[in-house]
Scaffold this motif. Structure first.
Motif, PDB file in Angstrom:
ATOM      1  N   ALA A   1       9.788   5.623  -3.023  1.00 52.44           N
ATOM      2  CA  ALA A   1       9.724   7.050  -2.665  1.00 52.44           C
ATOM      3  C   ALA A   1       9.105   7.858  -3.807  1.00 52.44           C
ATOM      4  CB  ALA A   1      11.108   7.574  -2.310  1.00 52.44           C
ATOM      5  N   LEU A   2       9.541   7.609  -5.032  1.00 46.01           N
ATOM      6  CA  LEU A   2       8.972   8.320  -6.191  1.00 46.01           C
ATOM      7  C   LEU A   2       7.488   7.992  -6.361  1.00 46.01           C
ATOM      8  CD1 LEU A   2      11.846   7.963  -8.816  1.00 46.01           C
ATOM      9  CD2 LEU A   2      11.055  10.067  -7.707  1.00 46.01           C
ATOM     10  N   TYR A   3       7.160   6.724  -6.209  1.00 46.73           N
ATOM     11  CA  TYR A   3       5.770   6.282  -6.306  1.00 46.73           C
ATOM     12  C   TYR A   3       4.906   7.049  -5.306  1.00 46.73           C
ATOM     13  CZ  TYR A   3       1.748   3.088  -6.027  1.00 46.73           C
ATOM     14  OH  TYR A   3       0.489   2.561  -6.019  1.00 46.73           O
ATOM     15  N   MET A   4       5.390   7.130  -4.081  1.00 44.91           N
ATOM     16  CA  MET A   4       4.608   7.785  -3.027  1.00 44.91           C
ATOM     17  C   MET A   4       4.478   9.288  -3.273  1.00 44.91           C
ATOM     18  SD  MET A   4       5.811   5.629   0.312  1.00 44.91           S
ATOM     19  CE  MET A   4       4.549   6.262   1.418  1.00 44.91           C
TER      20      MET A   4
ATOM     21  N   LEU B   1       3.303  16.659   6.578  1.00 47.46           N
ATOM     22  CA  LEU B   1       3.974  15.905   5.513  1.00 47.46           C
ATOM     23  C   LEU B   1       3.929  14.405   5.799  1.00 47.46           C
ATOM     24  CD1 LEU B   1       7.125  18.080   4.687  1.00 47.46           C
ATOM     25  CD2 LEU B   1       5.018  17.838   3.340  1.00 47.46           C
ATOM     26  N   SER B   2       4.158  14.036   7.050  1.00 44.03           N
ATOM     27  CA  SER B   2       4.112  12.617   7.424  1.00 44.03           C
ATOM     28  C   SER B   2       2.721  12.037   7.207  1.00 44.03           C
ATOM     29  CB  SER B   2       4.526  12.434   8.884  1.00 44.03           C
ATOM     30  OG  SER B   2       5.875  12.768   9.059  1.00 44.03           O
ATOM     31  N   VAL B   3       1.700  12.780   7.594  1.00 45.48           N
ATOM     32  CA  VAL B   3       0.318  12.306   7.418  1.00 45.48           C
ATOM     33  C   VAL B   3       0.020  12.109   5.934  1.00 45.48           C
ATOM     34  CG1 VAL B   3      -2.122  12.982   7.653  1.00 45.48           C
ATOM     35  CG2 VAL B   3      -0.552  13.215   9.595  1.00 45.48           C
ATOM     36  N   SER B   4       0.466  13.031   5.103  1.00 47.89           N
ATOM     37  CA  SER B   4       0.183  12.900   3.671  1.00 47.89           C
ATOM     38  C   SER B   4       0.859  11.658   3.087  1.00 47.89           C
ATOM     39  CB  SER B   4       0.605  14.156   2.910  1.00 47.89           C
ATOM     40  OG  SER B   4       2.008  14.275   2.855  1.00 47.89           O
ATOM     41  N   LEU B   5       2.061  11.361   3.530  1.00 49.75           N
ATOM     42  CA  LEU B   5       2.745  10.153   3.056  1.00 49.75           C
ATOM     43  C   LEU B   5       2.092   8.889   3.608  1.00 49.75           C
ATOM     44  CD1 LEU B   5       6.418  11.411   3.238  1.00 49.75           C
ATOM     45  CD2 LEU B   5       5.144  10.828   1.162  1.00 49.75           C
ATOM     46  N   LEU B   6       1.593   8.956   4.836  1.00 44.78           N
ATOM     47  CA  LEU B   6       0.890   7.802   5.408  1.00 44.78           C
ATOM     48  C   LEU B   6      -0.355   7.451   4.597  1.00 44.78           C
ATOM     49  CD1 LEU B   6       1.103   8.390   9.265  1.00 44.78           C
ATOM     50  CD2 LEU B   6       2.088   6.477   7.980  1.00 44.78           C
ATOM     51  N   THR B   7      -1.041   8.464   4.067  1.00 45.74           N
ATOM     52  CA  THR B   7      -2.255   8.186   3.285  1.00 45.74           C
ATOM     53  C   THR B   7      -1.918   7.352   2.052  1.00 45.74           C
ATOM     54  OG1 THR B   7      -2.146  10.247   2.009  1.00 45.74           O
ATOM     55  CG2 THR B   7      -3.432  10.298   4.050  1.00 45.74           C
TER      56      THR B   7
ATOM     57  N   GLU C   1      -2.844   3.094   1.014  1.00 49.61           N
ATOM     58  CA  GLU C   1      -3.480   2.689  -0.237  1.00 49.61           C
ATOM     59  C   GLU C   1      -2.714   1.578  -0.957  1.00 49.61           C
ATOM     60  OE1 GLU C   1      -3.741   6.383  -2.346  1.00 49.61           O
ATOM     61  OE2 GLU C   1      -5.293   7.172  -1.007  1.00 49.61           O
ATOM     62  N   MET C   2      -1.487   1.317  -0.549  1.00 46.96           N
ATOM     63  CA  MET C   2      -0.673   0.282  -1.183  1.00 46.96           C
ATOM     64  C   MET C   2      -0.928  -1.072  -0.525  1.00 46.96           C
ATOM     65  SD  MET C   2       2.943   2.324  -1.358  1.00 46.96           S
ATOM     66  CE  MET C   2       3.808   1.152  -2.380  1.00 46.96           C
ATOM     67  N   THR C   3      -0.727  -2.112  -1.297  1.00 49.01           N
ATOM     68  CA  THR C   3      -0.748  -3.456  -0.721  1.00 49.01           C
ATOM     69  C   THR C   3       0.699  -3.809  -0.356  1.00 49.01           C
ATOM     70  OG1 THR C   3      -0.359  -4.552  -2.828  1.00 49.01           O
ATOM     71  CG2 THR C   3      -2.675  -4.116  -2.221  1.00 49.01           C
ATOM     72  N   ASP C   4       0.843  -4.834   0.464  1.00 45.66           N
ATOM     73  CA  ASP C   4       2.193  -5.314   0.782  1.00 45.66           C
ATOM     74  C   ASP C   4       2.933  -5.730  -0.486  1.00 45.66           C
ATOM     75  OD1 ASP C   4       2.069  -4.853   3.498  1.00 45.66           O
ATOM     76  OD2 ASP C   4       1.586  -6.922   4.030  1.00 45.66           O
ATOM     77  N   ALA C   5       2.220  -6.382  -1.401  1.00 45.60           N
ATOM     78  CA  ALA C   5       2.848  -6.840  -2.649  1.00 45.60           C
ATOM     79  C   ALA C   5       3.386  -5.651  -3.450  1.00 45.60           C
ATOM     80  CB  ALA C   5       1.853  -7.651  -3.474  1.00 45.60           C
ATOM     81  N   GLU C   6       2.594  -4.589  -3.570  1.00 45.22           N
ATOM     82  CA  GLU C   6       3.060  -3.392  -4.282  1.00 45.22           C
ATOM     83  C   GLU C   6       4.275  -2.778  -3.576  1.00 45.22           C
ATOM     84  OE1 GLU C   6      -0.696  -1.099  -6.230  1.00 45.22           O
ATOM     85  OE2 GLU C   6      -0.740  -1.306  -4.042  1.00 45.22           O
ATOM     86  N   TYR C   7       4.134  -2.640  -2.277  1.00 42.07           N
ATOM     87  CA  TYR C   7       5.182  -1.992  -1.478  1.00 42.07           C
ATOM     88  C   TYR C   7       6.519  -2.722  -1.620  1.00 42.07           C
ATOM     89  CZ  TYR C   7       7.318   0.240   2.627  1.00 42.07           C
ATOM     90  OH  TYR C   7       8.143   0.942   3.475  1.00 42.07           O
TER      91      TYR C   7
END
Length: 177
Positions: A124-127, A99-105, A109-115
């Motif tokens: 959390a919902l986005y991820m 589960l952790s690996v899947s969330l890391l992927t 893919e996100m940029t700092d600006a998006e995050y």
């Protein structure tokens, strides 16, 4: 409900309370850095092994169990070894690591600006909406595992969970000796 089940349930919640500072650190760290979950990944795995394997082998249980004067032993009453402790933790370790690996992927893919443009609940919902398809399958297995553990523990005389059967262990009252 049997006394040992109540004590196991209580021990679980004591362990959760003991983990609160680490949970708070994770929440804080994730607000400071998009890559905090990456930095915490290996130390988190090591901490989980220390908590669920080393402490079980060395002391017979996690802090919650020890506080409530119960311990994990082999079926014959002898001390648990590393093999049994690791077998007890192996399924949960594997599933939560996946589960952790899947969330890391998704995180990669996100940029700092998006995050940082999102609040933690939005993030959390986005991820969760963008995890690989296998994440949902693993999440189903986590739920099946957890509920099966409870069901099995409630339906046998010695109140052993599946991980106890896998490892040849049982949770017993701790003797004063």
């Amino acid at each position: 409900m049997s006394r040992i089940i109540r004590k196991r349930f209580g021990a679980y919640w004591l362990d959760v309370i003991i983990f609160l500072p680490i949970i708070a650190l994770s929440l804080w760290g994730n607000e400071q850095s998009r890559l905090f979950s990456l930095y915490y990944f290996l130390p988190g795995l090591v901490f989980g092994i220390w908590f669920h394997v080393y402490l079980v082998k060395k002391y017979g249980g996690t802090p919650g169990k020890l506080i409530l004067k119960i311990k994990i032993a082999k079926i014959d009453g002898t001390q648990v070894g590393y093999k049994e402790a690791m077998l007890r933790y192996s399924v949960l370790f594997t599933l939560t690591t996946l589960l952790s690996v899947s969330l890391l992927t998704v995180n990669f893919e996100m940029t700092d600006a998006e995050y940082f443009s999102m609040e933690w609940n939005e993030r959390a919902l986005y991820m969760v909406e963008r995890v690989p398809s296998w994440h949902n399958i693993v999440n189903i297995f986590v739920n099946i595992w957890v509920w099966s553990e409870f069901f099995v523990m409630l339906t046998n005389k010695k109140r052993r969970a599946i991980h106890d059967f896998m490892a040849g262990t049982v949770v017993i009252r701790k003797s004063n000796g």
